[in-house]
Enzyme design. Sequence first.
Site, PDB file in Angstrom:
ATOM      1  N   GLY A  36       0.826  -1.218   0.000  1.00  0.00           N
ATOM      2  CA  GLY A  36       0.000   0.000   0.000  1.00  0.00           C
ATOM      3  C   GLY A  36       0.857   1.264   0.000  1.00  0.00           C
ATOM      4  O   GLY A  36       2.074   1.217   0.200  1.00  0.00           O
ATOM      5  N   TYR A 141      -3.893 -18.536  -5.061  1.00  0.00           N
ATOM      6  CA  TYR A 141      -4.550 -17.265  -4.734  1.00  0.00           C
ATOM      7  C   TYR A 141      -6.070 -17.461  -4.644  1.00  0.00           C
ATOM      8  O   TYR A 141      -6.709 -17.084  -3.653  1.00  0.00           O
ATOM      9  CB  TYR A 141      -4.199 -16.208  -5.791  1.00  0.00           C
ATOM     10  CG  TYR A 141      -5.081 -14.994  -5.753  1.00  0.00           C
ATOM     11  CD1 TYR A 141      -4.997 -14.090  -4.698  1.00  0.00           C
ATOM     12  CD2 TYR A 141      -6.013 -14.742  -6.763  1.00  0.00           C
ATOM     13  CE1 TYR A 141      -5.821 -12.978  -4.649  1.00  0.00           C
ATOM     14  CE2 TYR A 141      -6.839 -13.632  -6.722  1.00  0.00           C
ATOM     15  CZ  TYR A 141      -6.738 -12.748  -5.669  1.00  0.00           C
ATOM     16  OH  TYR A 141      -7.559 -11.654  -5.621  1.00  0.00           O
ATOM     17  N   ASP A 285      -4.016 -18.355 -17.427  1.00  0.00           N
ATOM     18  CA  ASP A 285      -5.020 -17.383 -17.881  1.00  0.00           C
ATOM     19  C   ASP A 285      -6.199 -18.094 -18.543  1.00  0.00           C
ATOM     20  O   ASP A 285      -6.044 -18.682 -19.612  1.00  0.00           O
ATOM     21  CB  ASP A 285      -4.414 -16.425 -18.925  1.00  0.00           C
ATOM     22  CG  ASP A 285      -3.726 -15.231 -18.305  1.00  0.00           C
ATOM     23  OD1 ASP A 285      -3.999 -14.936 -17.130  1.00  0.00           O
ATOM     24  OD2 ASP A 285      -2.922 -14.594 -19.005  1.00  0.00           O
TER      25      ASP A 285
HETATM   26  N1  UFG Z   1      -2.344  -9.386 -20.251  1.00  0.00           N
HETATM   27  C1  UFG Z   1      -1.466  -9.257 -21.307  1.00  0.00           C
HETATM   28  N2  UFG Z   1      -0.287  -8.631 -21.070  1.00  0.00           N
HETATM   29  C2  UFG Z   1       0.053  -8.121 -19.851  1.00  0.00           C
HETATM   30  C3  UFG Z   1      -0.864  -8.250 -18.784  1.00  0.00           C
HETATM   31  C4  UFG Z   1      -2.046  -8.912 -19.020  1.00  0.00           C
HETATM   32  O1  UFG Z   1      -1.727  -9.706 -22.430  1.00  0.00           O
HETATM   33  O2  UFG Z   1       1.154  -7.583 -19.706  1.00  0.00           O
HETATM   34  C5  UFG Z   1      -3.614 -10.072 -20.478  1.00  0.00           C
HETATM   35  C6  UFG Z   1      -3.770 -11.304 -19.603  1.00  0.00           C
HETATM   36  O3  UFG Z   1      -3.240 -12.418 -20.273  1.00  0.00           O
HETATM   37  C7  UFG Z   1      -5.284 -11.341 -19.413  1.00  0.00           C
HETATM   38  C8  UFG Z   1      -5.720  -9.874 -19.484  1.00  0.00           C
HETATM   39  O4  UFG Z   1      -4.645  -9.207 -20.106  1.00  0.00           O
HETATM   40  O5  UFG Z   1      -5.862 -12.019 -20.470  1.00  0.00           O
HETATM   41  C9  UFG Z   1      -5.979  -9.266 -18.136  1.00  0.00           C
HETATM   42  O6  UFG Z   1      -4.847  -9.543 -17.321  1.00  0.00           O
HETATM   43  P1  UFG Z   1      -4.629  -8.828 -15.906  1.00  0.00           P
HETATM   44  O7  UFG Z   1      -3.305  -9.296 -15.401  1.00  0.00           O
HETATM   45  O8  UFG Z   1      -4.852  -7.364 -16.041  1.00  0.00           O
HETATM   46  O9  UFG Z   1      -5.799  -9.400 -15.030  1.00  0.00           O
HETATM   47  P2  UFG Z   1      -6.156 -10.930 -14.722  1.00  0.00           P
HETATM   48  O10 UFG Z   1      -7.404 -11.207 -15.511  1.00  0.00           O
HETATM   49  O11 UFG Z   1      -5.047 -11.856 -14.892  1.00  0.00           O
HETATM   50  O12 UFG Z   1      -6.332 -10.853 -13.161  1.00  0.00           O
HETATM   51  C10 UFG Z   1      -7.410 -10.288 -12.516  1.00  0.00           C
HETATM   52  C11 UFG Z   1      -7.011  -9.778 -11.150  1.00  0.00           C
HETATM   53  C12 UFG Z   1      -6.551 -10.915 -10.259  1.00  0.00           C
HETATM   54  C13 UFG Z   1      -7.601 -11.962 -10.231  1.00  0.00           C
HETATM   55  C14 UFG Z   1      -7.922 -12.382 -11.633  1.00  0.00           C
HETATM   56  C15 UFG Z   1      -9.034 -13.390 -11.691  1.00  0.00           C
HETATM   57  O13 UFG Z   1      -5.989  -8.844 -11.291  1.00  0.00           O
HETATM   58  O14 UFG Z   1      -6.318 -10.443  -8.972  1.00  0.00           O
HETATM   59  O15 UFG Z   1      -8.372 -11.273 -12.388  1.00  0.00           O
HETATM   60  O16 UFG Z   1      -8.867 -14.165 -12.840  1.00  0.00           O
HETATM   61  F1  UFG Z   1      -7.159 -13.050  -9.560  1.00  0.00           F
END
Ligand code: UFG
Length: 324
Positions: A36, A141, A285
Amino acid sequence: MNILVTGGAGYIGSHITRYILRRDLRPVVLDNLVYGHRESVPRGVPFYHGQIADSKLVAKIIRQEKINAVMHFSAYAYVGESVENPQKYYENNFCQTQKLLETLLAHDIKYFIFSSTCATYGIHATTKLSETLPQNPINPYGFTKLAVERMLSDYSQAYGLHYAALRYFNAAGADDDGAIGEAHDPETHLIPLALQSILNPEKQLKIFGTDYPTPDGTCVRDYIHVYDLAAAHLQALDYIMRKKTSDCFNLGSENGYSVKAIIQTCEKISGLKVNYQETVRRAGDPAYLVADSSKAHKILGWQARYDLEKIIATAWQWEKYRRY
Ligand code: UFG
């Protein structure tokens, strides 16, 4: 009403703290400042630096601040790290929450809002995820969050705790006036990384996978503004207090956007090009994660108000002028 916000200096917690303040309620923040930012807690909000498992400290806050309810955000949330170091996640997200609940119950605090996640569902073949689906997380998680949900359910039966478990989809966006925003270190989320690649030529966004079974081959997610989440927290608190009940709710916009759609919207809002490269899939993912939030609409009267362009516009304001 005095609301203890654990993790109130973190991304979601700090926005909710501001939102509570704007609603003329009184937030009190407890944060260990591991992830934080002290700067993100508004001046005048009582701030306590420490651990949620420190029962003496929590008891002191409850007494001193006359706490009526708790919103619990303090948790680690890096999915990849949770696979490599599950102990860190079970200890922090589950064991510390168990200690916190012990202290709350000992002091007769009976209203609790829990920051849960769509990551508790795992992978399902349906288009939109509803609360009735089985919860089968695919990473530690998600399991730690599910374990807390289970503990809350058992505690509510046995000890009369009233709780709401709010399962967020992809939290995004920033404060409308740009005062606070997403500031993870390391940053792993799509929207801030796409915007940072515009502002900093040294940063390139990697698209993780273009061979998913989705219309453009990239993953689809449901992005929800932090202030829409904040509104749901207060509506859920009002609901559990009025009805003396407990429940769980999905919080999403019910709209799915691919990684490429996010890039296009970032370019539209900024008027500049996202610097990106297509790479292989990131482990863990799911292809498609979109909410069915009809339960929150029906029971809480909650609706998401920020569309994708508004979400990205607030995130862009923040990224351009961020202070920390
Ligand atoms: N992505 C990319 N490049 C990056 C980052 C993300 O292509 O540099 C893609 C990921 O593969 C995914 C999408 O963008 O398909 C979203 O990714 P994020 O990392 O922004 O978010 P997530 O969906 O992985 O994660 C979120 C929350 C987590 C939670 C999760 C539940 O941040 O805390 O949803 O699935 F656990």
